[in-house]
Design a protein around this motif. Structure first.
Motif, PDB file in Angstrom:
ATOM      1  N   GLN A   1       0.838  -1.190   0.000  1.00 35.65           N
ATOM      2  CA  GLN A   1       0.000   0.000   0.000  1.00 35.65           C
ATOM      3  C   GLN A   1       0.877   1.245   0.000  1.00 35.65           C
ATOM      4  O   GLN A   1       1.802   1.367   0.798  1.00 35.65           O
ATOM      5  N   SER A   2       0.627   2.163  -0.909  1.00 33.32           N
ATOM      6  CA  SER A   2       1.322   3.446  -0.939  1.00 33.32           C
ATOM      7  C   SER A   2       0.294   4.534  -1.182  1.00 33.32           C
ATOM      8  O   SER A   2      -0.902   4.268  -1.347  1.00 33.32           O
TER       9      SER A   2
ATOM     10  N   ARG B   1      -2.489   0.630  -4.366  1.00 27.96           N
ATOM     11  CA  ARG B   1      -1.818  -0.648  -4.155  1.00 27.96           C
ATOM     12  C   ARG B   1      -0.961  -0.996  -5.362  1.00 27.96           C
ATOM     13  O   ARG B   1      -1.388  -0.851  -6.504  1.00 27.96           O
TER      14      ARG B   1
ATOM     15  N   GLY C   1       2.016  -2.676   5.774  1.00 37.51           N
ATOM     16  CA  GLY C   1       1.549  -2.068   4.529  1.00 37.51           C
ATOM     17  C   GLY C   1       1.517  -3.028   3.368  1.00 37.51           C
ATOM     18  O   GLY C   1       1.037  -2.675   2.287  1.00 37.51           O
ATOM     19  N   CYS C   2       2.030  -4.253   3.571  1.00 37.93           N
ATOM     20  CA  CYS C   2       2.033  -5.275   2.511  1.00 37.93           C
ATOM     21  C   CYS C   2       1.063  -6.396   2.872  1.00 37.93           C
ATOM     22  O   CYS C   2       0.738  -6.612   4.039  1.00 37.93           O
TER      23      CYS C   2
ATOM     24  N   GLU D   1       9.420   2.907   4.261  1.00 38.82           N
ATOM     25  CA  GLU D   1       8.741   2.605   3.007  1.00 38.82           C
ATOM     26  C   GLU D   1       9.701   2.624   1.817  1.00 38.82           C
ATOM     27  O   GLU D   1       9.270   2.562   0.669  1.00 38.82           O
TER      28      GLU D   1
END
Length: 541
Positions: free
Chosen positions: A15-16, A20, A61-62, A414
């Protein structure tokens, strides 16, 4: 051989702020007991993500969106926390890239070794301590009976890396994940660590995934090699077969030896030095670490300082930066004797002299975004605010080849290892310095990215007249970028001179040792070198 790990069609998303992004795209991987698989590829290829996934773990976030991860018959993709606790650390162990960041600085080494087996109820503390000493001996650590009583900062980088490998073996795991374990080590220390890792994996009949961007290193360690690019498999083959005849063009580009050479200088004579280190000695407490060190850096030139771990390279940099006062000698910058302590130097002088630190993980504030990391020196040294500061931040990101729109609001966590290192370079450039001390700035980068960084540093030097004191253990980097070379051993300069002269025999015996320790693209090179050195040691005895 018995199959231990079987990954099929694995897909992982991150996720950024842009949404995605799929970072592992349907990769297969298998590993038998007693086998070592090498994972190679440039920064951002998905090597570390795939390595962590092999133990059922993804970074914050992954998420795993597809595929299967079967370890000894257990499905780890989507497994509950109870099953993962039984496997992670106990049956599968992870050896991180940065040992300095992986250890708790407040705990002694042996306490951190014992934590795993005691918490997993595999053995009592006394037995764990006894096994620690035995493994420290296997890992060829000095004074194995007492080194466990030290704190992480009290041992060298190579010793800490070996201590972390020993710690990973504390629960007798069946699978080890090595994530760039020798990246930040000098060539002589790397030889010791590689030999120790290979020996301990074979002796304990463990399987291993060895993640690296160093092709010569993986040639010594792996039975098979898998090449990744942007989350996809490029090719896979037994090590000897791939070394002899890689099929894909991308793999051949990785195989190519770094060929960057700066354009020749047209000045008839070297310019005057901008930096003089004059007869400097220094100590940590009662322990002397530098002995009568003298080095000069010509204006607009690059002086490379090489030597093994503990030789005094980084300590020399600390003295120049005013982080460690010398006990004798002085540092002269542009004709001005520098105050021994940085805090006593005027801000204009601090701006002109910057440093890029070796460990990007520990050099960046994990809570500050890229915008803040680069904005702080722009405000502090140049007084930039508002739109001017924003524009300059974006210019710096362009210079280090990180797209501003994608990276300006990211946290260091990140970013990949190579991206973090490039961010450290941009932070130093933000002050618009005249001399930069580069402390292993390419050590965490794959060959393709490292070459790009060297080209960037060379271009900046020519355009801005920058001078570099370039601390490195990578002799290929020295050949590429240095004008002059200084060799250090045990806190003293043992040899120095122009690059062309330093790479031609006869060499000082220590310089010869450094040159002979550079890994070659030959699977038998490490075995042959260790055999030669054992013969030499027997002959000397």
């Amino acid at each position: 051989m018995t199959r231990l790990l079987d990954i099929r069609g694995l897909r992982i998303e991150a996720q950024s702020r842009e949404g995605r992004t799929e970072i592992v795209k349907g990769v297969d991987l298998n590993l038998d007991r007693g086998e070592i698989l090498g994972l190679i590829g440039e920064s951002g290829a998905g090597k570390s993500t795939l390595g962590l996934a092999a133990m059922g773990h993804v970074k914050p976030g992954c998420r795993i969106t597809g595929g299967s991860i079967r370890f000894d018959g257990l499905e780890l993709a989507g497994a509950d926390a109870r099953l993962l606790r039984q496997v992670q650390g106990r049956r599968i162990a992870y050896v991180a890239q940065s040992s300095a960041a992986a250890f708790n600085p407040a705990w002694r080494l042996i306490a951190q070794y014992c934590e795993g087996p005691v918490q997993h109820r595999l053995m009592p503390r006394a037995q764990a301590e006894a096994e620690a000493v035995s493994l420290y001996r296997e890992m060829r650590l000095p004074d194995p009976e007492r080194i466990g009583a030290r704190y992480p900062h009290q041992v060298s980088g190579g010793q800490l890396q070996r201590a972390m490998t020993a710690m990973s073996m504390s629960c007798h795991p069946e699978l080890l994940i090595f994530d760039e374990p020798t990246t930040a080590l000098d060539v002589t220390t790397q030889i010791e660590v590689l030999a120790a890792i290979r020996e301990v994996v074979r002796r304990h009949d463990a399987a291993a995934i060895y993640i690296t961007h160093d092709l010569a290193v993986v040639a010594q360690m792996a039975d098979r090699i898998k090449v990744l690019l942007k989350g996809e498999e490029v090719e896979e083959a037994p090590t000897r077969e791939m070394l002899a005849a890689p099929r894909e063009e991308y793999t051949r580009s990785l195989w190519a030896v770094r060929n960057f050479q700066p354009a020749p200088r047209d000045e008839p004579a070297p310019p005057e030095p901008i930096l003089h280190i004059q007869g400097v000695s220094a100590s940590y407490g009662v322990h002397p670490v530098l002995r009568d060190v003298s080095i000069s850096v010509p204006r607009g030139r690059t002086v490379a300082v090489v030597g093994e771990s503990g030789s005094g390279k980084s300590t020399t940099a600390r003295v120049v930066m005013g982080l460690l006062p010398p006990s004798a000698g002085q540092v002269v910058f542009d004709g001005q004797v520098l105050d021994p302590l940085s805090r006593n130097r005027p801000r204009t002088l601090q701006r002109r002299l910057q440093m890029i630190h070796q460990m990007a993980d520990t050099a960046l504030n994990p809570r500050h975004r890229v915008r803040e990391i680069l904005g702080r020196p722009l405000e502090f040294f140049l007084g930039l605010r508002g739109r001017k500061k924003e524009d300059r931040i974006r210019d710096l990101l362009d210079q280090i080849e990180l797209e501003p729109g994608r990276f300006i609001d990211r946290l260091p966590g990140e970013l990949s290892g190579g991206q973090k290192q490039r961010l450290c370079i941009a932070r130093a450039l933000a002050a618009e310095p005249e001399l930069i001390i580069c402390d292993e700035v390419t050590s965490a980068l794959d060959q393709l990215v490292a070459e790009g960084i060297l080209r960037l540093l060379d271009r900046l030097q020519r355009e801005m007249g920058l001078s570099y004191l370039f601390i490195t253990h990578d002799l290929a980097t020295v050949r590429s970028i240095a004008d002059e070379v200084v060799v250090m051993q045990n806190g003293a300069v043992v040899e120095q001179g122009p690059k062309a002269q330093m790479f031609q025999p006869p060499h000082h015996p220590y310089t010869e040792k450094l040159l002979s320790s550079v890994p070659e693209m030959d699977p038998d090179w490490l075995t042959r070198l260790l055999g030669q050195r054992q013969m030499q040691e027997k002959g000397a005895a």
